[in-house]
Every structure is written in C-alpha cells, then in structure tokens.
Write a protein that holds these residues in place. Structure first.
Motif, short mmCIF file in Angstrom:
data_model
loop_
_atom_site.label_atom_id
_atom_site.label_comp_id
_atom_site.label_asym_id
_atom_site.label_seq_id
_atom_site.Cartn_x
_atom_site.Cartn_y
_atom_site.Cartn_z
N MET A 1 0.82 -1.22 0.00
CA MET A 1 0.00 0.00 0.00
C MET A 1 0.85 1.27 0.00
N THR A 2 1.92 1.27 0.79
CA THR A 2 2.69 2.51 0.92
C THR A 2 3.94 2.53 0.04
N ALA A 3 4.19 1.44 -0.69
CA ALA A 3 5.38 1.40 -1.55
C ALA A 3 5.40 2.54 -2.59
N PRO A 4 4.24 2.91 -3.21
CA PRO A 4 4.27 4.01 -4.18
C PRO A 4 4.71 5.35 -3.58
N LEU A 5 4.69 5.43 -2.24
CA LEU A 5 5.07 6.69 -1.61
C LEU A 5 6.57 6.96 -1.73
N PHE A 6 7.33 5.97 -2.21
CA PHE A 6 8.75 6.21 -2.46
C PHE A 6 8.94 7.31 -3.51
N LEU A 7 7.97 7.45 -4.40
CA LEU A 7 8.03 8.52 -5.39
C LEU A 7 8.11 9.89 -4.68
N ILE A 8 7.31 10.04 -3.64
CA ILE A 8 7.32 11.30 -2.88
C ILE A 8 8.66 11.48 -2.17
N ASP A 9 9.18 10.37 -1.64
CA ASP A 9 10.47 10.43 -0.95
C ASP A 9 11.56 10.93 -1.91
N VAL A 10 11.53 10.41 -3.14
CA VAL A 10 12.53 10.83 -4.14
C VAL A 10 12.37 12.32 -4.44
N ILE A 11 11.15 12.76 -4.63
CA ILE A 11 10.91 14.16 -4.98
C ILE A 11 11.39 15.10 -3.86
N ILE A 12 11.06 14.76 -2.60
CA ILE A 12 11.46 15.62 -1.49
C ILE A 12 12.99 15.61 -1.33
N ALA A 13 13.58 14.41 -1.43
CA ALA A 13 15.04 14.32 -1.28
C ALA A 13 15.75 15.10 -2.38
N TRP A 14 15.20 15.05 -3.57
CA TRP A 14 15.82 15.71 -4.73
C TRP A 14 15.54 17.21 -4.74
N ARG A 15 14.27 17.56 -4.63
CA ARG A 15 13.88 18.97 -4.82
C ARG A 15 14.03 19.81 -3.55
N ALA A 113 0.83 12.12 -0.56
CA ALA A 113 0.74 10.77 0.03
C ALA A 113 -0.72 10.38 0.22
N LEU A 114 -1.52 11.31 0.73
CA LEU A 114 -2.94 11.03 0.94
C LEU A 114 -3.66 10.79 -0.39
N ALA A 115 -3.31 11.61 -1.41
CA ALA A 115 -3.95 11.47 -2.72
C ALA A 115 -3.61 10.12 -3.36
N ILE A 116 -2.34 9.71 -3.24
CA ILE A 116 -1.93 8.43 -3.82
C ILE A 116 -2.62 7.27 -3.09
N MET A 117 -2.64 7.35 -1.76
CA MET A 117 -3.29 6.26 -1.00
C MET A 117 -4.79 6.23 -1.26
N SER A 118 -5.39 7.41 -1.48
CA SER A 118 -6.83 7.45 -1.81
C SER A 118 -7.09 6.81 -3.16
N ALA A 119 -6.22 7.12 -4.13
CA ALA A 119 -6.38 6.52 -5.47
C ALA A 119 -6.25 5.00 -5.39
N ILE A 120 -5.29 4.53 -4.61
CA ILE A 120 -5.10 3.08 -4.48
C ILE A 120 -6.30 2.44 -3.80
N SER A 121 -6.71 3.02 -2.68
CA SER A 121 -7.75 2.34 -1.88
C SER A 121 -9.16 2.54 -2.44
N PHE A 122 -9.43 3.68 -3.10
CA PHE A 122 -10.79 3.91 -3.60
C PHE A 122 -11.04 3.35 -5.00
#
Lengths: 168, 98
Positions: A1-15, A113-122
C-alpha cells in the motif's frame, strides 16, 4: 500500500534537500537491502502471493459499487460515471505529485501521500479494507483543512462506520 | 508463538498491545508533526485522528494491523521533513508491514 510513496520520498530528497542522483542511489541502498532481506525470510514459493490474490477477489465498499447500486435502482448503464470516478482519483494523485514537484514542502508531500493512497484504496484495489481507511484518516489528520482530507474524514464519519459495522 | 508459547490469551494480549502502542505512537507523532501549525489545525488533527471511532475499532478492537503500516508511514513523513536518512528505511518498513 505505501510502496508508491517512495516517489514522494525521491521528490522531497531531490527537490527540497537537494540530493544528487548518486546520493539518491546511496539513500535507497539500505531500504532496498532491508526489503530484500525481509522478503527473503518469508518468501518460499509463488503461493506467497496467494493471500493478495484472494483479497483482490473481494469486492466491497468501493465508489464503483455505489454506482452499481444506483444502476440497479435507475435501470440504465452508468459506466461513464464509473470511469469518471476512477479517472478523477487518478488525476487528483497525479496533480498532487505535480504540485509537489513544483513546490516541494512537507505539507504538499503529505497531500500527495494522501492522494496516492486514496487513489489506491478507492479505485486501485478491489477491496477497500477498513483497516486501510483507518490509516488514511491519520494521514488526513495532518492536513485536516484540505478538501480531500475532508472527503476522507466524512466518508469515514461515525455514521458511515456504524453502517459498515452493521453490514460487515 | 516464540514469545507467548501456546497461550492464545497471551498472544491476543500481546498482539493487541502492539496495535494499541502503534495507535498511541501515531497520535503522539501527529501531535509532534503539527506542533508548528495554528492551534485550530492542531486541534483538528488530534480530533480527526484520535476521536474517529474507526481508528480504535479497526485496530485495537478488530485487530487490523494497518496501524503499524501507517505509524511507520507517519514516521517516514516526520523524518523526511527533518532530512534524515532513516526516512526511506521507515517507509520500507511501512511497505513491508502490510
């Protein structure tokens, strides 16, 4: 469920933190090894994924199931509405990631993170587990005035929970 | 089994204790993460997270372990904001937890 949140981690670490691509690679060596190690401990055969396959056959409490109920009531096909709801959740997730790319803040990371988890779960999975919802509420609590957080909170309001318990 | 032996009661108490601890730790994290926000936002955050019946019902009462996943996801966000290298480790733990 939370694996796609790595995308956010990359963006924050980079930007936000300004990490270069080499530092980014080093950043994910530890988590990668941890993932491989834990997976190696538990994985014995493809039957490891049997539970996931079984759960994906459960169909319960998704917006599309509400559309199906309306279809039964009114008597005509609402496939367009079904696809519109699906596309909306996906677009919200994509838009929140674009906003995060442009303005990398922790608030925008939480929203993405909330938007991605909402898309996955809904719309992404067949069975929207109540346990997953309880997790979404905690993420929504961090940005309580954002409209998607309010949607999540209201969908999971006490009245809704009571119905879930009675039906489930 | 390794910790509680064959006692179902002990296993149940231990499991629910872990879930309760994860739920309380999540609330504490939310309080910490919203410390710099206006008072109304802090109150809203704690009310939404702590007073929503779903949280306690689905975790401590029914035993869904998603709270462990979310506690680590919150930890990831908190560490991410501080620029700590442990942030992706917490996120991997969250992904593995579910």
């Amino acid at each position: 469920m939370t694996a796609p949140l790595f995308l956010i981690d990359v963006i924050i670490a980079w930007r936000l933190h300004g990490l270069g691509w080499r530092q980014l690679i080093v950043r994910y060596v530890g988590p990668g090894l941890l993932g491989i190690a834990v997976f190696g401990v538990f994985y014995r055969s493809p039957e490891f994924f049997e539970g996931t396959r079984v759960i994906s056959e459960w169909e319960f409490l998704q917006p599309r199931h509400a559309v199906e109920a309306i279809e039964l009531a009114v008597g005509f096909d609402l496939n367009v509405l079904d696809w519109t709801i699906t596309a909306t959740f996906v677009l919200i997730a994509l838009a929140s990631v674009v906003v995060l790319l442009r303005t990398p803040t922790l608030d925008n990371a939480t929203k993405a993170a909330l938007a991605i988890m909402s898309a996955i779960s809904f719309v992404g999975i067949a069975h929207c587990g109540r346990g997953i919802w309880s997790g979404q509420v905690l993420l929504a609590a961090l940005v309580p005035r954002w409209w998607l957080a309010r949607f999540v909170d209201r969908r999971l309001s006490p009245g809704c929970v009571l119905v879930i318990i009675l039906v489930g | 089994m390794a910790v509680t032996g064959k006692s179902v009661l002990a296993a149940t108490i231990l499991f629910k204790g872990v879930l309760l601890a994860a739920w309380l730790a999540s609330l504490a994290l939310i309080k910490t993460m919203t410390a710099s926000k206006p008072a109304l936002d802090r109150c809203l955050a704690l009310v939404v997270a702590g007073w929503m019946p779903l949280g306690v019902l689905q975790t401590v009462a029914e035993g869904h372990n998603d709270i462990f996943m979310v506690w680590l996801a919150l930890m990831w966000l908190a560490l991410l904001g501080q620029g700590r290298w442990l942030a992706p480790v917490a996120l991997m733990g969250s992904a593995l937890g579910k």
